[in-house]
Design an enzyme around this catalytic site. Structure first.
Site, mmCIF file in Angstrom:
data_model
loop_
_atom_site.group_PDB
_atom_site.id
_atom_site.type_symbol
_atom_site.label_atom_id
_atom_site.label_comp_id
_atom_site.label_asym_id
_atom_site.label_seq_id
_atom_site.Cartn_x
_atom_site.Cartn_y
_atom_site.Cartn_z
ATOM 1 N N LYS A 42 0.802 -1.239 0.000
ATOM 2 C CA LYS A 42 0.000 0.000 0.000
ATOM 3 C C LYS A 42 0.832 1.285 0.000
ATOM 4 O O LYS A 42 0.338 2.359 0.330
ATOM 5 C CB LYS A 42 -0.997 0.041 1.183
ATOM 6 C CG LYS A 42 -1.833 -1.203 1.405
ATOM 7 C CD LYS A 42 -2.312 -1.858 0.162
ATOM 8 C CE LYS A 42 -3.394 -1.083 -0.565
ATOM 9 N NZ LYS A 42 -3.664 -1.711 -1.886
ATOM 10 N N HIS A 89 7.758 -7.356 -1.627
ATOM 11 C CA HIS A 89 7.391 -6.802 -0.321
ATOM 12 C C HIS A 89 8.214 -7.479 0.778
ATOM 13 O O HIS A 89 7.921 -7.333 1.958
ATOM 14 C CB HIS A 89 5.909 -7.047 -0.017
ATOM 15 C CG HIS A 89 4.947 -6.240 -0.843
ATOM 16 N ND1 HIS A 89 5.179 -4.940 -1.206
ATOM 17 C CD2 HIS A 89 3.723 -6.559 -1.355
ATOM 18 C CE1 HIS A 89 4.143 -4.495 -1.913
ATOM 19 N NE2 HIS A 89 3.256 -5.457 -2.026
ATOM 20 N N ARG A 111 5.932 5.349 2.408
ATOM 21 C CA ARG A 111 4.753 6.216 2.514
ATOM 22 C C ARG A 111 4.393 6.386 3.981
ATOM 23 O O ARG A 111 4.661 5.489 4.792
ATOM 24 C CB ARG A 111 3.579 5.553 1.765
ATOM 25 C CG ARG A 111 2.310 6.374 1.722
ATOM 26 C CD ARG A 111 1.166 5.595 1.054
ATOM 27 N NE ARG A 111 -0.006 6.440 0.858
ATOM 28 C CZ ARG A 111 -1.172 5.999 0.425
ATOM 29 N NH1 ARG A 111 -1.330 4.721 0.134
ATOM 30 N NH2 ARG A 111 -2.192 6.836 0.285
ATOM 31 N N SER A 119 -5.201 2.610 4.156
ATOM 32 C CA SER A 119 -5.270 1.954 2.852
ATOM 33 C C SER A 119 -5.347 0.429 3.019
ATOM 34 O O SER A 119 -6.145 -0.246 2.372
ATOM 35 C CB SER A 119 -4.035 2.343 2.032
ATOM 36 O OG SER A 119 -4.064 1.738 0.770
ATOM 37 N N TYR A 174 6.257 8.379 -1.392
ATOM 38 C CA TYR A 174 4.958 8.525 -2.067
ATOM 39 C C TYR A 174 4.524 9.994 -2.050
ATOM 40 O O TYR A 174 4.051 10.528 -3.046
ATOM 41 C CB TYR A 174 3.929 7.653 -1.332
ATOM 42 C CG TYR A 174 2.507 7.752 -1.838
ATOM 43 C CD1 TYR A 174 2.039 6.883 -2.823
ATOM 44 C CD2 TYR A 174 1.616 8.695 -1.315
ATOM 45 C CE1 TYR A 174 0.726 6.955 -3.273
ATOM 46 C CE2 TYR A 174 0.306 8.780 -1.771
ATOM 47 C CZ TYR A 174 -0.137 7.910 -2.749
ATOM 48 O OH TYR A 174 -1.425 7.983 -3.200
ATOM 49 N N ARG A 240 -8.018 3.246 -4.882
ATOM 50 C CA ARG A 240 -9.088 3.625 -3.949
ATOM 51 C C ARG A 240 -9.250 5.133 -3.913
ATOM 52 O O ARG A 240 -10.240 5.690 -4.333
ATOM 53 C CB ARG A 240 -8.774 3.054 -2.562
ATOM 54 C CG ARG A 240 -9.886 3.218 -1.539
ATOM 55 C CD ARG A 240 -9.421 2.778 -0.161
ATOM 56 N NE ARG A 240 -8.335 3.623 0.333
ATOM 57 C CZ ARG A 240 -8.494 4.692 1.111
ATOM 58 N NH1 ARG A 240 -9.703 5.038 1.502
ATOM 59 N NH2 ARG A 240 -7.455 5.404 1.505
ATOM 60 N N GLY A 242 -5.960 7.434 -3.477
ATOM 61 C CA GLY A 242 -4.716 8.005 -3.988
ATOM 62 C C GLY A 242 -4.382 9.369 -3.424
ATOM 63 O O GLY A 242 -3.881 10.236 -4.129
HETATM 64 P P1 A3P Z 1 -5.133 4.430 -1.116
HETATM 65 O O1 A3P Z 1 -5.720 3.153 -0.634
HETATM 66 O O2 A3P Z 1 -4.772 5.352 0.016
HETATM 67 O O3 A3P Z 1 -5.964 5.113 -2.142
HETATM 68 P P2 A3P Z 1 0.116 -0.314 -3.698
HETATM 69 O O4 A3P Z 1 0.204 -0.096 -5.148
HETATM 70 O O5 A3P Z 1 1.464 -0.433 -3.036
HETATM 71 O O6 A3P Z 1 -0.804 -1.441 -3.351
HETATM 72 O O7 A3P Z 1 -0.495 1.010 -3.056
HETATM 73 C C1 A3P Z 1 -1.846 1.345 -3.253
HETATM 74 C C2 A3P Z 1 -2.078 2.786 -2.882
HETATM 75 O O8 A3P Z 1 -1.473 3.630 -3.875
HETATM 76 C C3 A3P Z 1 -3.549 3.130 -2.849
HETATM 77 O O9 A3P Z 1 -3.717 4.098 -1.814
HETATM 78 C C4 A3P Z 1 -3.749 3.684 -4.257
HETATM 79 O O10 A3P Z 1 -4.880 4.494 -4.409
HETATM 80 C C5 A3P Z 1 -2.475 4.468 -4.428
HETATM 81 N N1 A3P Z 1 -2.189 4.733 -5.849
HETATM 82 C C6 A3P Z 1 -2.183 3.854 -6.873
HETATM 83 N N2 A3P Z 1 -1.927 4.470 -8.045
HETATM 84 C C7 A3P Z 1 -1.764 5.767 -7.761
HETATM 85 C C8 A3P Z 1 -1.475 6.917 -8.566
HETATM 86 N N3 A3P Z 1 -1.327 6.831 -9.884
HETATM 87 N N4 A3P Z 1 -1.361 8.113 -7.935
HETATM 88 C C9 A3P Z 1 -1.530 8.203 -6.602
HETATM 89 N N5 A3P Z 1 -1.794 7.164 -5.800
HETATM 90 C C10 A3P Z 1 -1.915 5.950 -6.365
#
Ligand code: A3P
Length: 280
Positions: A42, A89, A111, A119, A174, A240, A242
């Protein structure tokens, strides 16, 4: 339910990583030109992976995580003839030793753990690969204890931070990507030794925007056997919100205090943590 997770080396894994694979990781042969994309779940893994794929003009393979699947994974990775970008991970202490011996480039994405907790809470609720959680307060307790998949966020960061000052390691935030993506993309391309124009940088930033990625993912039918995160089989669930600071909508003042107590205790000597505290 319980069959979804198990423990290995004191860390919780989902059954999407077989114990035999985890055991055989030590035998993995890294190559000098491998690039590792390391993150705690996340942290924005899918976002950074998207950027990396647009960065290279030559053929590179974005593989599934090294810890994903069963023992056949290592052979699959061996069979790839082109340059490999390998997400993981894994805790720093579980990394196959040849990655360090061969001085492979490592990008560690970090992050704000408060946003990660929120998240991850939603991910637990929606992702069929994770056990169910009953409530936010209960999940937060589990998160602080490290009783979640991939173990403790604190231990994960500390295990990788040990190598932060090595020349082949780049730490990215992030929050910096949200604030000024072109600068981060420039930094990454310099680190990877890739020459790209300003025009291309802008194009990459556009293509990897949250909205674009969310829309494209909804359109694509995704092959669940190809993923950058071992927990992800339904890619749609990743996009979700972002945003930075969504934790403020979930933490009570008391929970925030509890979080900070743990944070200060665990991260007392962490340079990376200072950045998080002062900036975000
Ligand atoms: P949220 O749940 O806070 O929205 P991972 O890719 O490591 O699983 O992380 C997922 C998180 O990164 C999610 O956070 C997702 O929305 C966010 N995310 C994915 N793509 C993104 C983008 N292009 N810009 C900003 N955040 C992004």
């Amino acid at each position: 339910e319980e069959d979804l997770i198990y423990r290995f080396n004191g860390i919780t894994f989902t059954t999407r990583s077989s114990p035999e694979l985890l055991k055989s990781l030590v035998t993995f042969n890294a190559r000098e030109d491998d690039v590792l994309l390391v993150s705690y779940p996340k942290s924005g893994t899918h976002w950074l992976a998207e950027i990396l794929m647009h960065l290279y003009a030559s053929r590179v393979a974005l593989t599934s995580p090294i810890e994903f699947g069963d023992v056949s994974r290592l052979d699959q990775l061996n069979c790839l003839s082109c340059k490999r970008i390998i997400p993981t991970h894994l805790d720093g202490n579980m990394l196959p030793p040849t990655f360090r011996l061969k001085k492979c480039k490592v990008i560690y994405l970090i992050r704000n753990p408060k946003d990660i907790a929120v998240s991850m809470y939603h991910y637990y609720k929606e992702n069929p690969n994770l056990p169910t959680v009953d409530s936010w307060p209960r999940f937060l307790e589990m998160f602080l204890k490290g009783d979640v998949v991939c173990g403790s966020w604190f231990d994960h960061v500390l295990s990788w931070e040990k190598h932060k000052n090595e020349k082949n390691t780049l730490f990215l935030f992030y929050e910096d990507m949200k604030k000024d993506l072109p600068t981060v993309v420039r930094k990454v391309s310099a680190f990877l030794g890739v020459n790209i124009s300003e025009g291309k940088i802008n194009e990459i930033c556009e293509k990897s925007s949250f909205t674009k990625m969310k829309i494209n993912t909804a359109r694509e039918s995704h092959d669940p056997s190809r993923t950058v995160c071992v927990l992800t089989s339904v890619r749609k669930l990743v996009f979700r919100k972002g945003a930075v600071g969504d934790w403020k909508n979930y933490f009570t003042p008391k929970q925030n205090q509890m979080f900070e107590e743990t944070f200060n205790k665990k991260m007392a000597f962490s340079e990376v943590a200072k950045h998080l505290v002062y900036e975000y």
